[in-house]
Design an enzyme around this catalytic site. Structure first.
Site, PDB file in Angstrom:
ATOM      1  N   ILE A 482       0.666  -1.186  -0.055  1.00  0.00           N
ATOM      2  CA  ILE A 482       0.086  -0.261   0.177  1.00  0.00           C
ATOM      3  C   ILE A 482       0.416   0.999   0.089  1.00  0.00           C
ATOM      4  O   ILE A 482       1.799   1.177   0.608  1.00  0.00           O
ATOM      5  CB  ILE A 482      -0.595  -0.055   1.048  1.00  0.00           C
ATOM      6  CG1 ILE A 482      -1.714  -1.361   1.328  1.00  0.00           C
ATOM      7  CG2 ILE A 482      -2.165   1.035   1.157  1.00  0.00           C
ATOM      8  CD1 ILE A 482      -2.961  -1.345   2.310  1.00  0.00           C
ATOM      9  N   SER A 483       0.654   2.646  -0.498  1.00  0.00           N
ATOM     10  CA  SER A 483       0.960   3.683  -0.662  1.00  0.00           C
ATOM     11  C   SER A 483       1.586   4.646   0.063  1.00  0.00           C
ATOM     12  O   SER A 483       2.931   4.340   0.905  1.00  0.00           O
ATOM     13  CB  SER A 483       0.538   4.551  -2.698  1.00  0.00           C
ATOM     14  OG  SER A 483      -0.339   4.937  -1.580  1.00  0.00           O
ATOM     15  N   ASP A 484       0.673   4.458   1.170  1.00  0.00           N
ATOM     16  CA  ASP A 484       1.046   5.072   2.289  1.00  0.00           C
ATOM     17  C   ASP A 484       1.629   4.223   3.195  1.00  0.00           C
ATOM     18  O   ASP A 484       1.812   5.449   4.147  1.00  0.00           O
ATOM     19  CB  ASP A 484      -0.593   6.134   2.713  1.00  0.00           C
ATOM     20  CG  ASP A 484      -1.476   5.414   2.816  1.00  0.00           C
ATOM     21  OD1 ASP A 484      -1.784   3.685   2.246  1.00  0.00           O
ATOM     22  OD2 ASP A 484      -2.678   5.359   3.733  1.00  0.00           O
ATOM     23  N   CYS A 485       1.167   3.167   3.469  1.00  0.00           N
ATOM     24  CA  CYS A 485       1.998   2.606   4.582  1.00  0.00           C
ATOM     25  C   CYS A 485       3.365   2.129   4.452  1.00  0.00           C
ATOM     26  O   CYS A 485       4.191   1.869   5.133  1.00  0.00           O
ATOM     27  CB  CYS A 485       0.889   1.064   4.496  1.00  0.00           C
ATOM     28  SG  CYS A 485      -0.979   1.033   5.139  1.00  0.00           S
ATOM     29  N   GLU A 488       5.027   5.076   5.107  1.00  0.00           N
ATOM     30  CA  GLU A 488       4.632   5.636   7.060  1.00  0.00           C
ATOM     31  C   GLU A 488       6.095   4.772   7.121  1.00  0.00           C
ATOM     32  O   GLU A 488       6.401   4.948   8.247  1.00  0.00           O
ATOM     33  CB  GLU A 488       3.736   5.174   7.731  1.00  0.00           C
ATOM     34  CG  GLU A 488       2.344   6.352   7.091  1.00  0.00           C
ATOM     35  CD  GLU A 488       2.281   7.565   7.175  1.00  0.00           C
ATOM     36  OE1 GLU A 488       4.103   8.488   8.404  1.00  0.00           O
ATOM     37  OE2 GLU A 488       2.296   8.741   6.751  1.00  0.00           O
TER      38      GLU A 488
END
Length: 794
Positions: A482-485, A488
């Protein structure tokens, strides 16, 4: 006695890539006898929830907290700090507050480094599991009497006053929720008149609102496989879609992965017109759920019926015409020779993709809906298959127990997401040495949770994106990138790499950072934005064929301000430590992403947040991304407009409180009674701090800081006011770390008086994985611009 087990394996049918790191499962051990005091505490928590269930609809994870309190007792509970309205906020008060919170937060960390917590909320997940287990005859083998007891408790606890059940625990009653949960209770052994009148009320709600013929398309499908609805009452879900050329925009491989992974097994079951065993309970339900005799129902008319309570996304006329055409012309051909040969090929193709998904997620699957559907398909294909047996132990990965009962979660957890923000929060406090053991465990977890390989085979054939170097939302065994995971996880790992290994352990090697950057760069769309799991592969007009009346914008993977902002932040952080690696590509990516964020800002200065509630959440990410890219309040009109919007929504008490209704109505909505919420208040403060509000006028921040209400042992009090994570506009998750869909953190500076008057106060938002609404602001004074003394030189 119920116990939460962490990183537990031991089952020969379990597969893992990292020794089950991050796995969290509840197990009932009859040999473990709790003390009379423990029994009393647990029963009091359950009774208190039930008595207040219409006012407070979220659990506080008290059963887990009781276990952790015993296993990881807080060595010292510091005295509570209280600041009166007229008092200055001093550095000493801030530091004491931070230490109290981190003492508690460290005590609820699991031994493998993550923070366990409830990720429930939706009310249509457990029914799918129970229906599948009932059909396959595995209900009693998989679910003990104690499991069933807690599931029944959960369903009764979340029944609305009017007798129905909602789409999620805070939602008004819907036909989808009411029918499926009523059916679930019946399959779990409850009679039509049980529950002290609760079953009668549920039954009355269903009949008074048009009966089960008015259920949504997903509900029709579940009732059909159970044998309580006829397949001819469903709109077509032809598996032949998987045989179309990929160049067509409507090919399932171009759809959002969650959408295609749900409709993949649905199309298999529809193509086979599978119906489970017709039991006495099924026959009874045929009588209970409908106003007319079952054999007299007009199933063709039922295809397009939907209760008004469920109709968030009405079918366009073109969609109804398409379904009618397929139902009347294509399906009769495909169900008989020679067209049946094509149907058999399509079914075989569908099962190939189902098995590929199962194998590459270690039978966890991308989410709970396709998990149980895939499991059912494996059983339909071969009841004695190895694939079905491999599915069974992974059911436990989705079940969570709290004082409100046992639920099925919206994912197998939010482990990596929570740990990444927890790390960023703790490091921002400048208490790294004091909480070094907590960071060391979290660092180990983050390193063990990175995906180390791409899925096997030709990724384009399986419609998968690269995953080597990514971080998932939950665990490495789940594995979907996943991009935002990834962003982060990368941010947290980079921060930890700057701290001496004597405190937090050895950092990731550079190549693993490079792999993460490669994933992020590969996920940028042509317009500069970032979607979730994959690139945006088709067009928004595909929503014209979205058959799910309850969910909007699910057909393709749209770019989001949250994902785009997280990517910017991660790449900026990486560039500072590795300035020579793919420099031009990274700078171009950041520039395009910044332009995208500015281009999607609303005229009123807000950003619509799709993965949290809602405009507060979107604005926090919008501002964070723009500031990370080098913009400031004075030279960027988007930041100025966003700050004006936030300040206009500050409540008289000093905080912010946004309702989940903002998500579905797409208009900012305050909580009822203009109540404030710790989650929204934290997000708003972090956004304003990032935008330099402290230098312009710190008073709004001071008012907000005083609005936080703290428990004596360092836990932030949560409000009963609402979910704070959202999913596809109508679905809300009850995440312990956030109250609804995702925990986040930000940092910034506001001036302090007293001892810290010469410097700054750093604020970060820390997720409390125990509470429904678990965002808190932690304050730590930081004099001047000096670095943390334990940070390495860059």
């Amino acid at each position: 006695m119920w116990r939460l087990k962490i990183a537990a394996g031991g089952n020969p049918w379990l597969r893992t890539t990292n020794n089950h790191i991050g796995r969290q499962v509840w197990e009932f051990d009859p040999k473990q006898t709790p003390s009379p005091r423990e029994i009393e505490e647990i029963e009091n928590a359950r009774q208190n929830f039930t008595e207040n269930r219409f006012r407070i609809k979220h659990s506080a994870d008290l059963i887990m907290r009781m276990q952790f309190e015993k296993e990881n007792p807080v060595p010292e509970v510091l005295p509570q700090v209280k600041v009166k309205e007229s008092e200055e906020v001093t550095e000493e008060a801030v530091t004491a507050t931070v230490k109290r919170a981190l003492n508690f937060y460290s005590s609820i960390q699991a031994h493998d480094g993550h923070w366990p917590g409830d990720y429930g909320g939706p009310m249509f997940l457990l029914p799918g599991l129970v229906i599948t287990l009932s059909i396959t005859g595995a209900l009693n083998a998989v679910l003990s009497d104690e499991h069933k007891k807690e599931m029944i408790r959960y369903l009764y606890n979340h029944q609305n006053r009017d007798g129905g059940w909602g789409l999620h625990i805070e939602g008004p009653s819907t036909m989808f929720g009411s029918v499926l949960n009523y059916v679930t209770l019946r399959l779990l052994g409850e009679g039509p008149n049980d529950g002290d009148g609760a079953m009668d009320k549920g039954h009355d709600w269903i009949l008074n609102h048009g009966s089960a013929t008015m259920i949504t398309s997903w509900g029709k499908m579940w009732l059909s496989v159970l044998g309580v609805f006829e397949w001819c009452g469903n709109n077509p879900m032809p598996p032949e879609m998987w045989l179309l050329p990929y160049l067509l925009p409507v090919h399932p491989g171009r759809m959002w992965c969650h959408c295609r992974m749900v409709y993949l097994p649905m199309s298999y079951l529809y193509g086979k017109r599978f119906v489970g065993p017709i039991t006495p309970t099924v026959l009874s339900l045929r009588k209970e759920l409908f106003a007319a005799p079952y054999h007299e129902i007009d199933w063709n008319q039922a295809r397009n019926l939907c209760a008004k309570e469920d109709l968030y996304y009405p079918h366009p006329l073109v969609q109804d015409a398409l379904w009618a055409l397929l139902d009347k012309t294509a399906e009769p051909v495909l169900m008989h020779w020679p067209g049946k040969k094509l149907r058999e090929k399509a079914l075989h193709t569908a099962m190939e993709h189902i098995h590929y998904e199962d194998e590459n997620t270690r039978y966890i699957c991308i989410g709970p809906v396709n998990k149980v559907l895939n499991m059912l398909c494996c059983w339909v294909e071969d009841p004695n298959s190895e694939s079905f047996k491999l599915h069974l132990p992974r059911i436990q990965d989705y079940l969570w127990l709290a004082e409100d009962g046992m639920k099925m979660q919206g994912y197998n957890g939010s482990q990596l997401w929570d740990a990444s923000f927890a790390v960023q929060a703790i490091i921002s406090t400048n208490l790294v040495e004091e909480f070094g053991p907590t960071l060391r465990k979290a660092h180990t977890f983050i390193k063990n949770s990175q995906v180390l390989e791409d899925c096997p085979g030709d990724l384009s054939f399986w419609y998968r994106h690269i995953s080597k170097g990514a971080w998932p939302f939950s665990t490495a065994d789940h594995g979907w990138p996943i991009s935002d995971c990834t962003a982060e996880g990368l941010k947290a790992a980079l921060l930890l790499s700057k701290i001496t290994p004597e405190i937090v352990g050895e950092p990731l090697v550079a190549n693993r950072f490079y792999d993460a950057v490669n994933v992020i760069l590969s996920l940028q769309n042509g317009d500069g934005g970032f979607a979730t799991y994959e690139l945006t592969r088709s067009y928004s007009w595909l929503e014209l064929i979205n058959p799910a009346e309850t969910f909007g914008d699910i057909v393709i993977d749209y770019p989001y301000v949250e994902c785009t902002s997280a990517a910017i932040q991660a790449l900026v952080s990486f560039k500072k430590l590795y300035p020579g690696h793919r420099q031009e590509e990274i700078e171009r990516c950041i520039r395009k992403a910044t332009e995208f964020i500015e281009s999607i800002q609303e005229k009123d200065g807000s950003w619509y947040g799709s993965w949290g509630v809602c405009f507060t959440y979107g604005i926090w990410f919008g501002i964070k991304g723009l500031v990370a890219a080098g913009n400031i309040f004075n030279n960027n009109s988007s930041i100025r407009k966003a700050c004006d919007f936030l300040l206009s929504k500050q409540c008289s008490s000093g905080g912010w409180g946004e309702s989940y209704l903002s998500c579905q109505n797409k208009v900012y909505s305050n909580l009822e009674g203009n109540k404030t919420h710790v989650v929204n208040t934290a997000w708003a403060m972090l956004a304003l701090i990032e935008a330099g509000q402290a230098e312009r006028d710190p008073e709004p921040l001071h008012r907000a800081a005083r609005s936080f209400d703290k428990f004596p042992n360092g836990k932030w009090r949560f409000s009963a006011a609402g979910n704070h994570g959202s999913f596809q506009q109508e679905l809300y998750d009850n995440i312990r770390c956030l109250q609804g869909h995702f925990p986040h953190l930000g940092t910034g500076r506001i001036p302090m008086s007293g001892a810290a008057g010469q410097g700054f106060i750093r604020v970060s938002c820390l997720s409390d994985t125990i509470f429904n609404t678990s965002f808190v602001c932690l304050f730590q004074a930081q004099r001047g611009t000096s670095c943390n003394p334990v940070m390495r030189e860059s």
